[in-house]
Design a protein around this motif. Sequence first.
Motif, short mmCIF file in Angstrom:
data_model
loop_
_atom_site.label_atom_id
_atom_site.label_comp_id
_atom_site.label_asym_id
_atom_site.label_seq_id
_atom_site.Cartn_x
_atom_site.Cartn_y
_atom_site.Cartn_z
N MET A 150 4.63 -11.99 17.36
CA MET A 150 5.87 -12.24 18.04
C MET A 150 6.86 -11.95 17.14
SD MET A 150 5.05 -12.09 21.25
CE MET A 150 6.61 -12.21 22.03
N LYS A 151 6.74 -12.62 15.84
CA LYS A 151 7.59 -12.28 15.15
C LYS A 151 7.81 -10.77 14.18
CE LYS A 151 7.70 -17.10 13.40
NZ LYS A 151 7.12 -17.83 12.09
N ILE A 152 6.43 -10.08 14.24
CA ILE A 152 6.39 -8.93 13.76
C ILE A 152 7.03 -7.83 14.77
CG2 ILE A 152 4.79 -6.94 13.39
CD1 ILE A 152 2.96 -9.07 12.10
N TYR A 153 7.08 -7.94 16.03
CA TYR A 153 7.35 -7.32 17.09
C TYR A 153 8.87 -7.45 16.94
CZ TYR A 153 2.83 -6.24 19.00
OH TYR A 153 1.39 -5.86 19.34
N ALA A 154 9.35 -8.51 16.64
CA ALA A 154 10.72 -8.70 16.87
C ALA A 154 11.41 -8.17 15.67
CB ALA A 154 11.15 -10.35 16.58
N LEU A 155 10.74 -8.16 14.43
CA LEU A 155 11.46 -7.44 13.46
C LEU A 155 11.36 -5.88 13.54
CD1 LEU A 155 9.74 -9.39 10.35
CD2 LEU A 155 12.10 -9.36 10.92
N LYS B 222 1.44 1.32 10.07
CA LYS B 222 0.43 0.40 9.17
C LYS B 222 0.41 -0.88 10.11
CE LYS B 222 0.41 2.63 4.72
NZ LYS B 222 0.95 2.47 3.29
N VAL B 223 1.60 -1.65 10.19
CA VAL B 223 1.59 -2.84 10.86
C VAL B 223 0.80 -2.70 12.46
CG1 VAL B 223 3.33 -4.50 12.03
CG2 VAL B 223 3.72 -3.53 9.68
N LEU B 224 1.36 -1.86 12.88
CA LEU B 224 0.55 -1.80 14.34
C LEU B 224 -0.77 -1.74 14.21
CD1 LEU B 224 3.30 0.29 15.96
CD2 LEU B 224 2.91 -1.88 16.42
N ALA B 225 -1.40 -0.95 13.33
CA ALA B 225 -2.77 -0.51 13.00
C ALA B 225 -3.51 -1.99 12.78
CB ALA B 225 -3.04 0.27 12.11
N PHE B 226 -2.67 -2.78 11.91
CA PHE B 226 -3.07 -4.02 11.65
C PHE B 226 -3.45 -4.93 12.62
CE2 PHE B 226 -2.05 -8.52 10.55
CZ PHE B 226 -2.89 -8.90 9.64
N ILE B 227 -2.24 -5.01 13.59
CA ILE B 227 -2.17 -5.82 14.78
C ILE B 227 -3.26 -5.35 15.69
CG2 ILE B 227 -1.25 -6.15 16.94
CD1 ILE B 227 1.47 -6.06 15.27
#
Length: 124
Positions: free
Chosen positions: A114-119, A55-60
């Motif tokens: 960048m923060k999301i990818y790091a998480l 879901k996060v990747l789809a949002f991005i």
Amino acid sequence: MIDKKDFKKKNCIKIRISIIQKEKWKKVCSEKQISLTSLIINSVENRMMDDERRKVLAFIEKQDNIFGKIETNINQFAKIANAQKFISENELRNFSDKLSEIVILKKEQNEIFMKIYALIANDH
């Protein structure tokens, strides 16, 4: 030093749960399109579930598409301006203000990404 072989999934853990509980877990897995193993491990280790990661990747991706549409609109504005050979000072100022806003939003979005990818990277 830790050997990579230590991370291979070759061990089993048997747990006792009720049939009702098992069915609930299987339903959750089915809804989230994840495995029971993934559900248990991610829950115990307090990690992001695979469906949440998707879901996060789809949002991005959606956010990126929105900015793509904005860029298309900017190009259309430029074509109209070139064709008319005239834009009022007020329209140009308004357009410049909007562009400045977009630059700020894009920068903020990239910082959040960048923060999301790091998480996500630290979570896996």
